[in-house]
Design an enzyme around this catalytic site. Structure first.
Site, PDB file in Angstrom:
ATOM      1  N   LYS A 117      -8.403  64.529 107.170  1.00  0.00           N
ATOM      2  CA  LYS A 117      -9.221  63.353 107.520  1.00  0.00           C
ATOM      3  C   LYS A 117      -8.358  62.299 108.212  1.00  0.00           C
ATOM      4  O   LYS A 117      -7.125  62.387 108.186  1.00  0.00           O
ATOM      5  CB  LYS A 117      -9.862  62.784 106.250  1.00  0.00           C
ATOM      6  CG  LYS A 117      -8.868  62.170 105.277  1.00  0.00           C
ATOM      7  CD  LYS A 117      -9.520  61.887 103.922  1.00  0.00           C
ATOM      8  CE  LYS A 117      -8.510  61.311 102.955  1.00  0.00           C
ATOM      9  NZ  LYS A 117      -8.997  61.341 101.565  1.00  0.00           N
ATOM     10  N   TYR A 155       6.738  33.463 120.498  1.00  0.00           N
ATOM     11  CA  TYR A 155       5.646  32.497 120.374  1.00  0.00           C
ATOM     12  C   TYR A 155       5.907  31.524 119.241  1.00  0.00           C
ATOM     13  O   TYR A 155       6.395  31.917 118.176  1.00  0.00           O
ATOM     14  CB  TYR A 155       4.341  33.215 120.009  1.00  0.00           C
ATOM     15  CG  TYR A 155       3.645  33.913 121.138  1.00  0.00           C
ATOM     16  CD1 TYR A 155       3.259  33.236 122.281  1.00  0.00           C
ATOM     17  CD2 TYR A 155       3.327  35.261 121.034  1.00  0.00           C
ATOM     18  CE1 TYR A 155       2.588  33.893 123.300  1.00  0.00           C
ATOM     19  CE2 TYR A 155       2.651  35.922 122.045  1.00  0.00           C
ATOM     20  CZ  TYR A 155       2.289  35.226 123.177  1.00  0.00           C
ATOM     21  OH  TYR A 155       1.617  35.874 124.173  1.00  0.00           O
TER      22      TYR A 155
HETATM   23  C1  LIG Z   1      -8.162  62.126 100.686  1.00  0.00           C
HETATM   24  C2  LIG Z   1      -8.675  63.082  99.700  1.00  0.00           C
HETATM   25  C3  LIG Z   1      -7.860  64.105  99.192  1.00  0.00           C
HETATM   26  C4  LIG Z   1      -6.390  64.204  99.499  1.00  0.00           C
HETATM   27  O1  LIG Z   1      -5.692  63.242  98.759  1.00  0.00           O
HETATM   28  P1  LIG Z   1      -4.085  63.171  98.760  1.00  0.00           P
HETATM   29  O2  LIG Z   1      -3.759  62.177  97.731  1.00  0.00           O
HETATM   30  O3  LIG Z   1      -3.716  62.722 100.135  1.00  0.00           O
HETATM   31  O4  LIG Z   1      -3.601  64.530  98.479  1.00  0.00           O
HETATM   32  C5  LIG Z   1      -8.438  65.034  98.347  1.00  0.00           C
HETATM   33  N1  LIG Z   1      -9.740  64.948  98.000  1.00  0.00           N
HETATM   34  C6  LIG Z   1     -10.545  63.957  98.447  1.00  0.00           C
HETATM   35  C7  LIG Z   1     -11.970  63.903  97.999  1.00  0.00           C
HETATM   36  C8  LIG Z   1     -10.040  62.993  99.308  1.00  0.00           C
HETATM   37  O5  LIG Z   1     -10.838  61.999  99.733  1.00  0.00           O
END
Ligand SMILES: *Cc1c(COP(=O)(O)O)cnc(C)c1O
Length: 396
Positions: free
Chosen positions: A61, A287
């Site tokens: 993601k 700035y």
């Molecule tokens: C983002 C996410 C993961 C991965 O989490 P990490 O801590 O990066 O391993 C797994 N499951 C869900 C539902 C997530 O949203």
């Protein structure tokens, strides 16, 4: 109704490639380097750790935590992952548009009126709410094909998911629909990185839910719970699929987990020195007169700023690496520029490579250190580097 045109998405979201005019690493003054060999090694380390009976759903993601989803997905699949997860349908469509056909699950939003695209492209969706499930059923019933679905159970995170009590009602409702393929059930941990007791409680609730459903005749092909932290700390959370994100990218979900011994960072961010000047004592820099030289100082100007993902204020990067040494930022972070003090580093020249994230010489600025500077976590450091910064893929 089509919400997304695939071609639009690619133009908008694809990691910059040299084939787009003005977008190659040579045309933009900083570059995110993604080490695909390090990624492959991390994936293989996870593969060995979870064992042959557990499938790996690589979480890609947010453009693979800023690394570029298509390249990361391909590398993960070639080294031991067999499934992918993204946050929303737009990200899923991007993966499919890149020609990747592996099983793919949307963990979060998939709007009912876009469900036809998910069915067309064989994208699994999460069903996390009874009312939304009814909308999805209404939207998908007369469409061709089947919709793959995973039930998301809220076992104590208090975020997305049906309660354990609602899960069986939801499954019973979905069972009557031939076009829904109820292939998975999962949950997500709130603090697998810091609280094994609470994680255990969530796990127990989830196990009971799955067992209760099994008694009622619901058996799922995929049962999953483990994020990176749980994968490392809690064998019992693996079921038959693990969902690592952060550790794919070589970072530790918590500072004291032993994952540090098996993985290494995949991302580096570099730029070059744009100009160097020697300023007399008490000269204003930037700035708003935000810095004054103390004595005669050598100041180097770098072509990165908050439009690239640095922060303006109050907390931002404190140092960068030039010639293998640390140079402090001075003055304000601008939209596209920062200034650093290189007085103590001999021979800095225009064009010298600068590490904003990653190793140079014997030193390294890691995402964990930057996270401390900006009062955040390593996840945010990775994902906040702006999409406009080109990603370039390297092999060792
Ligand atoms: C983002 C996410 C993961 C991965 O989490 P990490 O801590 O990066 O391993 C797994 N499951 C869900 C539902 C997530 O949203």
């Amino acid at each position: 109704m089509k919400l997304y045109e695939t071609s639009d998405l690619i133009a908008e979201r694809a990691p910059a490639s040299a084939s787009r005019p003005g977008d190659g690493p040579h045309h933009f003054p900083s570059c995110v380097r993604v080490n695909l060999d390090a990624l492959a090694a991390n994936v293989r380390w996870i593969r060995a750790r979870i064992g042959a009976d557990v499938e790996m759903m690589a979480v890609v993601k947010a453009n693979a935590y800023g690394h570029g989803a298509p390249a990361v997905a391909r590398t993960a699949l070639a080294n031991g992952a067999s499934m992918l997860a993204v946050a929303n349908l737009a990200e899923a469509i991007e993966i499919r548009a890149a020609g990747i056909s592996a099983p793919l699950l949307v963990l979060g939003a998939a709007a009912p009126d876009a469900i036809g695209r998910a069915m067309e492209l064989n994208i699994g969706i999460s069903i996390y709410d009874y009312a939304v499930a009814r909308q999805i059923l209404a939207a998908s019933r007369h469409l061709p094909g089947r919709l793959k679905a995973h039930i998301k159970v809220d076992s104590g995170m208090g975020r997305l998911g049906v309660s354990p009590q609602e899960a069986s009602k939801l499954c019973r409702r979905l069972r009557t629909e031939r076009h829904i393929e109820l292939e998975g059930i999962f949950t997500h941990f709130a603090k697998a990185d810091e609280d094994p007791i609470y994680t255990d409680e969530q796990l127990t609730r989830f196990e009971r839910t799955v067992a209760g459903l099994a008694t009622a005749g619901f058996r799922f092909k995929y049962v999953h719970a483990a994020n990176s932290a749980a994968l490392i700390t809690c064998q019992r959370s693996l079921f038959n699929v693990a969902r690592p994100g952060l550790i794919l990218y070589g970072l530790n979900p918590a500072p004291d987990l032993d994952a540090a011994f098996g993985i290494r960072p995949v991302m580096a961010w570099t730029t070059q020195v744009l100009q160097i000047k020697m300023l007399p004592p008490d000269s204003p820099v930037g700035y708003g007169d935000s810095y004054r030289t103390k004595g005669v100082e050598m100041i180097a100007v770098l072509p990165v700023g908050y439009a690239d993902g640095l922060r303006r204020t109050p907390y931002t990067w404190r140092e960068v690496l030039v010639r293998g040494r640390r140079a402090p930022l001075v003055g304000r972070v601008n939209m596209e520029k920062i200034t650093i003090n290189v007085t103590d580093i001999p021979d800095v020249a225009i064009g010298d490579s600068v590490a904003l994230l990653g190793a140079q010489g014997d030193d390294e600025i890691g995402a964990d250190e930057i996270a401390k500077w900006i009062g955040s976590n390593n996840y945010e450091v990775l994902t906040s580097i702006a999409p406009r910064v080109p990603r370039s893929y390297i092999l060792e």
